[in-house]
Design a protein around this motif. Structure first.
Motif, PDB file in Angstrom:
ATOM      1  N   ASP A   1      -4.297   4.549  -3.694  1.00  0.00           N
ATOM      2  CA  ASP A   1      -2.998   3.881  -3.776  1.00  0.00           C
ATOM      3  C   ASP A   1      -2.329   4.327  -5.071  1.00  0.00           C
ATOM      4  O   ASP A   1      -2.726   3.929  -6.164  1.00  0.00           O
ATOM      5  N   LEU A   2      -1.313   5.173  -4.940  1.00  0.00           N
ATOM      6  CA  LEU A   2      -0.602   5.694  -6.101  1.00  0.00           C
ATOM      7  C   LEU A   2       0.775   5.046  -6.182  1.00  0.00           C
ATOM      8  O   LEU A   2       1.709   5.439  -5.483  1.00  0.00           O
ATOM      9  N   GLY A   3       0.880   4.010  -7.015  1.00  0.00           N
ATOM     10  CA  GLY A   3       2.158   3.337  -7.179  1.00  0.00           C
ATOM     11  C   GLY A   3       2.679   2.716  -5.901  1.00  0.00           C
ATOM     12  O   GLY A   3       3.886   2.741  -5.644  1.00  0.00           O
ATOM     13  N   GLY A   4       1.782   2.190  -5.082  1.00  0.00           N
ATOM     14  CA  GLY A   4       2.192   1.594  -3.819  1.00  0.00           C
ATOM     15  C   GLY A   4       2.278   2.573  -2.668  1.00  0.00           C
ATOM     16  O   GLY A   4       2.562   2.173  -1.539  1.00  0.00           O
ATOM     17  N   LEU A   5       2.003   3.854  -2.936  1.00  0.00           N
ATOM     18  CA  LEU A   5       2.034   4.874  -1.883  1.00  0.00           C
ATOM     19  C   LEU A   5       0.600   5.226  -1.496  1.00  0.00           C
ATOM     20  O   LEU A   5      -0.144   5.785  -2.302  1.00  0.00           O
ATOM     21  N   PRO A   6       0.166   4.903  -0.265  1.00  0.00           N
ATOM     22  CA  PRO A   6      -1.193   5.273   0.154  1.00  0.00           C
ATOM     23  C   PRO A   6      -1.303   6.781   0.385  1.00  0.00           C
ATOM     24  O   PRO A   6      -0.466   7.387   1.050  1.00  0.00           O
TER      25      PRO A   6
END
Length: 342
Positions: free
Chosen positions: A185-190
């Motif tokens: 999970d990168l800043g809310g981006l899976p």
């Protein structure tokens, strides 16, 4: 469209662009060294993906028999050339016709790897020799032909290899397990693990190619052949072996690309053609000569395809391939006409 959707599309564009970048690099490499626009590059991608799926299913990929038949044909051709008085480099011939096909047959018929990495290695051994064998059978006898003749041969070869793909693998599509099932999970981006594998392998291959061309004698010989084929020959560089090596690298890149996309999308016997064609658009952006511009072109193609699939999914292929028109127009206005003999 909100920022979350835009980030999803950008991620897809980067992953797709990484695959197109590998295709573009292979096409630029082959064209700069041999003047061949290698249209069947996409077939090698499909062969690798479907061969991996066959191994996953416990079957022997049919292209093993194609590899062995091509190796036997090249051996017969080299024996005939030697009888005609031509000089034959038997070390490279034995490598492409005996050693690597023999290892591939041993891996697929005796070893039968069960692990994912072992199967991937077996596929690389299977597909990589197809490049130099194809060069020796189809393109080396026409080394002094015009670019148009070489393109016609490449298109014909594409049709043959696509038909063989249908024969060996059938019309059904296939997918393979991902090399990584991690989820980040990168800043809310899976972000999926396979996407990171695709990007990581692409970056590693690009850096390896850069080091190969800048630091090794073989790489410098390939660069010299690409810059001036006649001058390289006069300096003692065997240009025929340069053709072998460029096609081998292109086949290796195609095999790696096939292994990378097989877990992402369902691959059919003709899937590689579209992948290769989009890589060709990126290579055209680089003028079929510049590796950095080809890489940037691949990222542009990937982003255009991703966002076009959101705004106009029915026309995304049209938009991608239309990109080639302004690029060709711009290049034709900025460059002078050069005759093929020059």
């Amino acid at each position: 469209m909100d920022w979350q959707i835009a980030l999803f599309l950008a991620q897809d564009g980067i992953v797709n662009g990484a695959i197109y970048a590998l295709m573009a690099l292979a096409l630029v490499l082959v064209f700069s060294v041999t003047r061949v626009i290698f249209v069947p590059q996409g077939e090698l991608v499909a062969y690798a993906a479907l061969a991996m799926a066959a191994l996953q299913a416990g079957a022997t990929p049919g292209i093993l028999w194609l590899l062995l038949a091509m190796a036997a044909a090249v051996l017969a051709l080299e024996l005939w050339r030697q009888r005609r008085g031509a000089t034959v480099d038997w070390w490279s011939t034995l490598l492409w016709c005996v050693a690597l096909p023999g290892l591939a047959a041993l891996a697929l018929l005796v070893w039968r790897p069960a692990s994912l990495l072992g199967q991937a290695l077996a596929v690389l051994l299977l597909v990589t020799p197809l490049g130099p064998l194809t060069y020796r059978l189809a393109f080396r006898p026409l080394a002094h032909a015009t670019v148009l003749v070489l393109l016609i041969v490449a298109v014909a070869l594409h049709g043959v290899l696509m038909g063989l793909g249908l024969w060996f693998f059938g019309a059904e599509g296939a997918r393979t397990p991902p090399f990584s099932e991690a989820r980040l999970d990168l800043g809310g981006l899976p972000v999926g693990g396979q996407a990171l594998v695709v990007i990581g392998v692409t970056v590693a291959l690009v850096l390896a190619m850069f080091a190969f061309f800048e630091r090794t004698l073989l790489g410098k010989a390939l660069r010299a052949t690409a810059i001036n084929r006649v001058g390289a020959r006069l300096m003692g560089i065997p240009t025929e072996l340069s053709g072998d090596l460029s096609f081998a690298l292109a086949a290796l890149i195609g095999a790696v690309s096939g292994l990378l996309i097989a877990p992402i999308t369902t691959v059919y016997y003709d899937t590689g053609f579209l992948v290769g064609l989009k890589g060709f658009v990126a290579a055209i952006i680089g003028g079929l000569a510049s590796y950095p511009l080809a890489l940037l072109g691949a990222l542009l193609v990937g982003q255009l395809e991703a966002f076009a699939s959101f705004w106009a999914s029915a026309f995304k292929e049209v938009l991608v391939f239309t990109l080639i028109i302004p690029v060709l127009l711009w290049r034709s206005l900025r460059s002078h006409h050069v005759e093929d003999e020059e």
